[in-house]
Design an enzyme around this catalytic site. Sequence first.
Site, PDB file in Angstrom:
ATOM      1  N   LYS A  96       0.841  -1.213   0.000  1.00 50.63           N
ATOM      2  CA  LYS A  96       0.000   0.000   0.000  1.00 50.63           C
ATOM      3  C   LYS A  96       0.875   1.262   0.000  1.00 50.63           C
ATOM      4  O   LYS A  96       0.744   2.122   0.860  1.00 50.63           O
ATOM      5  CB  LYS A  96      -0.980  -0.030   1.163  1.00 50.63           C
ATOM      6  CG  LYS A  96      -1.904  -1.254   1.088  1.00 50.63           C
ATOM      7  CD  LYS A  96      -2.944  -1.282   2.168  1.00 50.63           C
ATOM      8  CE  LYS A  96      -3.813  -2.514   2.112  1.00 50.63           C
ATOM      9  NZ  LYS A  96      -3.142  -3.760   2.510  1.00 50.63           N
TER      10      LYS A  96
HETATM   11  O1  LIG Z   1      -9.318  -3.797   1.316  1.00 47.15           O
HETATM   12  C1  LIG Z   1      -8.426  -4.518   1.760  1.00 47.15           C
HETATM   13  C2  LIG Z   1      -7.122  -4.436   1.320  1.00 47.15           C
HETATM   14  C3  LIG Z   1      -6.200  -5.318   1.827  1.00 47.15           C
HETATM   15  N1  LIG Z   1      -6.546  -6.247   2.745  1.00 47.15           N
HETATM   16  C4  LIG Z   1      -5.498  -7.179   3.214  1.00 47.15           C
HETATM   17  O2  LIG Z   1      -5.856  -8.504   2.763  1.00 47.15           O
HETATM   18  C5  LIG Z   1      -5.577  -9.441   3.795  1.00 47.15           C
HETATM   19  C6  LIG Z   1      -6.874 -10.055   4.295  1.00 47.15           C
HETATM   20  O3  LIG Z   1      -6.620 -10.988   5.322  1.00 47.15           O
HETATM   21  P1  LIG Z   1      -7.734 -11.982   5.941  1.00 47.15           P
HETATM   22  O4  LIG Z   1      -7.004 -12.627   7.069  1.00 47.15           O
HETATM   23  O5  LIG Z   1      -8.124 -12.958   4.870  1.00 47.15           O
HETATM   24  O6  LIG Z   1      -8.866 -11.139   6.404  1.00 47.15           O
HETATM   25  C7  LIG Z   1      -4.801  -8.683   4.854  1.00 47.15           C
HETATM   26  O7  LIG Z   1      -3.428  -8.725   4.529  1.00 47.15           O
HETATM   27  C8  LIG Z   1      -5.309  -7.264   4.709  1.00 47.15           C
HETATM   28  O8  LIG Z   1      -4.385  -6.300   5.160  1.00 47.15           O
HETATM   29  C9  LIG Z   1      -7.830  -6.323   3.179  1.00 47.15           C
HETATM   30  O9  LIG Z   1      -8.203  -7.163   4.024  1.00 47.15           O
HETATM   31  N2  LIG Z   1      -8.748  -5.453   2.666  1.00 47.15           N
END
Ligand SMILES: O=c1ccn([C@@H]2O[C@H](COP(=O)(O)O)[C@@H](O)[C@H]2O)c(=O)[nH]1
Length: 273
Positions: A96
């Site tokens: 990001k």
């Molecule tokens: O909008 C967003 C952007 C990035 N993320 C990232 O994706 C993963 C989601 O992890 P889970 O454990 O499957 O919930 C994480 O690295 C977030 O920082 C997001 O969730 N939403």
Amino acid sequence: MTTQQLVDQIHKKRSFLCIGLDTDLDKIPAHLKQLEDPIFEFNKAIIDATHHLCVAYKPNIAFYEAYGLSGWKSLEKTIEYLNAEYPEQFTIADAKRGDIGNTSTRYAKAFFEGMNFDSITIAPYMGKDSVEPFLEFENKHTILLALTSNKGAFDFQTTVSDGEELYKKVIRISKSYKNSENLMYVVGATKAEYLAKIRNIIPNNFLLVPGVGAQGGSLEEVCRYGMSENVGLLVNSSRGIIYASDQADFAMAAKNEAAKLQSQMAVLLESAR
Ligand SMILES: O=c1ccn([C@@H]2O[C@H](COP(=O)(O)O)[C@@H](O)[C@H]2O)c(=O)[nH]1
């Protein structure tokens, strides 16, 4: 990796699964913590157990930066391992980033050249000159945050100015950036109902969709509204896969969770044909 190579992998594996490597020392099995690089050993075991079920891996850089130099070394070893052993995997640095142009260029060099990631997530807030330096790299992909999965997305991203919601403006204007064919977009699975509107603006660009699993988004809804002719989706799950077990069987448990998503994806791909 080219977009076509990614599409080919999706059809070959009947999967558009991206596994998030959000590796947290507090959550990994105790026996790994005695090893020299527990984070890398955890990632390696997860990758070896799941690579045939997914087409992408997404380390979130925060989980590595948090451990300072040793975290960066674990990240470097992880991307080197992926590129050496599984070069068919699409790799995403979920960092990001985005800054004034000369600084963005340094970020791009760090992740695209230094670590040889295929893609990086970028915040669009600073505009064209903060994004275009990332787009200059051939066969590298810049994944712009459009409509994120968290509740705070409604603070700014869906607000309307000049009759247009901000996330739509981000997508529409970014299409005019130089080398915009290298753009992908983040859209949260928790916002699946917005995907049809997004597909009206970008019918073919790939979308990175986090938010299934731990955040409760629906894979079926994401596909119903977001799947394009070339599939156009990378659906991410991190915690739901990598922390399926905190015992010695963690890699097998991760494989089982990944297999569940892959088999749902195979059905969804088949019914979209
Ligand atoms: O909008 C967003 C952007 C990035 N993320 C990232 O994706 C993963 C989601 O992890 P889970 O454990 O499957 O919930 C994480 O690295 C977030 O920082 C997001 O969730 N939403």
